[in-house]
Design an enzyme around this catalytic site. Structure first.
Site, short mmCIF file in Angstrom:
data_model
loop_
_atom_site.label_atom_id
_atom_site.label_comp_id
_atom_site.label_asym_id
_atom_site.label_seq_id
_atom_site.Cartn_x
_atom_site.Cartn_y
_atom_site.Cartn_z
N TYR A 107 0.84 -1.20 0.00
CA TYR A 107 0.00 0.00 0.00
C TYR A 107 0.87 1.25 0.00
O TYR A 107 1.95 1.26 0.60
CB TYR A 107 -0.87 0.05 1.26
CG TYR A 107 -2.03 -0.92 1.29
CD1 TYR A 107 -3.28 -0.54 0.82
CD2 TYR A 107 -1.89 -2.19 1.82
CE1 TYR A 107 -4.36 -1.40 0.87
CE2 TYR A 107 -2.97 -3.08 1.87
CZ TYR A 107 -4.19 -2.68 1.40
OH TYR A 107 -5.26 -3.53 1.47
N TYR A 146 -0.60 -9.89 0.58
CA TYR A 146 0.47 -9.40 1.45
C TYR A 146 0.35 -10.04 2.83
O TYR A 146 -0.73 -10.42 3.26
CB TYR A 146 0.44 -7.87 1.54
CG TYR A 146 -0.86 -7.28 2.05
CD1 TYR A 146 -1.11 -7.16 3.41
CD2 TYR A 146 -1.84 -6.84 1.15
CE1 TYR A 146 -2.30 -6.62 3.86
CE2 TYR A 146 -3.02 -6.31 1.60
CZ TYR A 146 -3.25 -6.20 2.95
OH TYR A 146 -4.44 -5.67 3.40
N ARG A 156 -3.14 -11.81 3.61
CA ARG A 156 -4.44 -11.37 3.11
C ARG A 156 -4.61 -11.79 1.66
O ARG A 156 -3.71 -11.60 0.85
CB ARG A 156 -4.58 -9.83 3.17
CG ARG A 156 -4.70 -9.17 4.51
CD ARG A 156 -5.86 -9.51 5.41
NE ARG A 156 -7.13 -9.92 4.84
CZ ARG A 156 -8.10 -9.11 4.39
NH1 ARG A 156 -7.93 -7.81 4.41
NH2 ARG A 156 -9.23 -9.60 3.93
N HIS A 159 -7.44 -8.25 -2.62
CA HIS A 159 -8.74 -7.61 -2.37
C HIS A 159 -8.68 -6.13 -2.69
O HIS A 159 -7.61 -5.52 -2.69
CB HIS A 159 -9.19 -7.80 -0.91
CG HIS A 159 -8.28 -7.16 0.09
ND1 HIS A 159 -7.13 -7.76 0.56
CD2 HIS A 159 -8.32 -5.94 0.68
CE1 HIS A 159 -6.53 -6.95 1.41
NE2 HIS A 159 -7.22 -5.84 1.51
N HIS A 161 -10.72 -2.58 -1.41
CA HIS A 161 -11.65 -2.00 -0.44
C HIS A 161 -12.66 -1.11 -1.16
O HIS A 161 -12.29 -0.32 -2.04
CB HIS A 161 -10.90 -1.14 0.58
CG HIS A 161 -9.94 -1.91 1.44
ND1 HIS A 161 -10.28 -2.42 2.67
CD2 HIS A 161 -8.65 -2.27 1.25
CE1 HIS A 161 -9.25 -3.04 3.20
NE2 HIS A 161 -8.23 -2.97 2.35
#
Lengths: 235, 196
Positions: A107, A146, A156, A159, A161
């Protein structure tokens, strides 16, 4: 007051419980006392109004909105679908905000310390709005998986959000869209906190129809927000 | 055709560049901010501030709070409020708790008026954070609205020992009025959260 219609309740057979022990952060952050029922008033059936006027020219193209000197790395995808209410009514001109990791699973957020590279041409945040029939679409890069600290070797699944307002404060929703066939789904405490019968609603479908030939694979993800009560509420 | 609700999932720890980018210094325009009212907005200008505490009393630095409120005349900027909206005042604010050293959240806004349906003036609140799979709804009532609070049907339904968790304390000792509203996720002072 006129036209005072409420919204159907949050369906707790669809949503995760606040306390989901395998997702360890819930232990100290979930309310422990029962929620207090609140009759809907004008305060709940109204809400912030955001639509197309909130979307800038590049906001729905995450392959371009963070580019500084070229194109981002990774697999280009198009995510599209409809936003509906529980009665199948399209929700037009409603804002969708999205954020995600880059193709390497990193991120942009300053607090993300995962040792994977940032991409100078990818930001990962964007927004779009639905059209008159409730359709939305944005172009992006498929996010990477990640690791996270929930338990040893926790990862995770891929995905994106999603944040939506819908027509009222009562219809507010923040969720995550997952990808079909991801082996990490069966190991992910956040996905698995969702009631089993509802989990499939969080997983997009691959869509050849939404695929742009020679450019980007397509995924279809429909989102359903709380519907309206059929009978007027008491004042 | 009947559809089923899309499940909620957590906001996670990394929402800031997508949802509160300007507050955190990211290069994306924000749709909403902690500053809800501009200087010329009619009404009493107030500041709301507080902290969020987890079950061990530790402040939460990765939460997002949203507020939704009426203007000083008690009108919501929404088509369902048939009295006509105040176009200059959206009534919506959004803040993350990650930019203040003490993990405070804050809003610069105006004091809401009573909507006129018997409820005391209040501000509607949603709390999101990593570790919460569903957002939580609560309300901010105002400590100086003693009579209106006493007549409020929502507050009346809350047990005495929990009612205070919904009432922000007004402090007039500074340059302008500040309402302090802390949110306790758990514990003896656990904030009242609503199912609406």
């Amino acid at each position: 007051m006129t036209d005072k219609l409420g919204f159907k309740p949050r369906n707790w057979n669809s949503h995760p419980a606040y306390l989901s022990p395998d997702y360890k952060s819930t232990a100290l952050r979930s309310p422990t006392k029962p929620l207090v029922p609140l009759a809907q008033s004008l305060s709940e059936i109204t809400g912030p109004v955001y639509g197309h006027e909130s979307v800038g020219p590049l906001d729905a193209d995450l392959t371009r909105n963070g580019a500084t000197a070229g194109e981002p790395l990774g697999e280009r995808i198009i995510v599209t679908g409809r936003v509906l209410d529980e009665d199948g009514r399209a929700l037009p001109n409603t804002l969708i905000e999205v954020w995600q990791a880059n193709a390497a699973g990193r991120y942009v957020h300053a607090a993300d310390q995962h040792d994977a590279p940032l991409d100078p041409n990818f930001f990962g945040g964007g927004r779009c709005a639905t059209n008159a029939e409730g359709w939305y679409a944005f172009k992006t890069i498929k996010p990477g998986a990640y690791p996270w600290g929930n338990h040893l070797n926790a990862w995770r699944p891929n995905h994106i959000h999603f944040s939506l307002f819908g027509p009222s404060f009562a219809t507010r929703l923040i969720t995550q869209m997952y990808f079909p066939g991801d082996p990490l789904l069966d190991l992910d405490p956040i996905f698995l906190a969702t009631p089993e019968a509802a989990r499939g609603r969080l997983v997009a479908d691959f869509s050849l129809e939404a695929t742009e030939p020679g450019v980007a694979l397509g995924y279809r993800f429909d989102i359903v927000l709380r519907g309206r009560n059929e009978t007027p509420m008491e004042d | 055709m009947t559809q089923k609700q899309t499940p909620s999932q957590t906001i996670g720890p990394f929402f800031a560049y997508g949802l509160t980018p300007e507050q955190y210094g990211y290069n994306l325009t924000s749709i909403a901010a902690p500053d809800v009212a501009n200087k010329d907005q009619a009404g009493e200008h107030i500041r709301i501030e507080g902290q969020i505490f987890d079950g061990e009393g530790v402040t939460v630095g990765d939460a997002m709070i949203e507020i939704w409120q009426a203007d000083a005349a008690g009108r919501y900027a929404h088509p369902a409020d048939s009295r006509g909206s105040n176009a200059d005042f959206t009534g919506f604010g959004r803040v993350g708790t990650g930019t203040d050293p003490e993990r405070r959240f804050f809003f610069e806004t105006i004091k809401p008026g009573a909507v006129g349906d018997g409820q005391a003036p209040h501000i509607n609140v949603i709390v999101f954070m990593r570790g919460m799979l569903n957002h939580a709804y609560t309300r901010i009532y105002l400590s100086d609205e003693v009579e209106a609070n006493a007549a409020d049907p929502v507050l009346a339904g809350i047990p005495d020992h929990r009612r205070g968790t919904l009432i922000a304390k007004r402090d007039d000792s500074g340059a302008g009025p500040v309402y302090r509203f802390d949110i306790h996720m758990q514990g003896a002072d656990e904030t009242v959260f609503f199912d609406l």
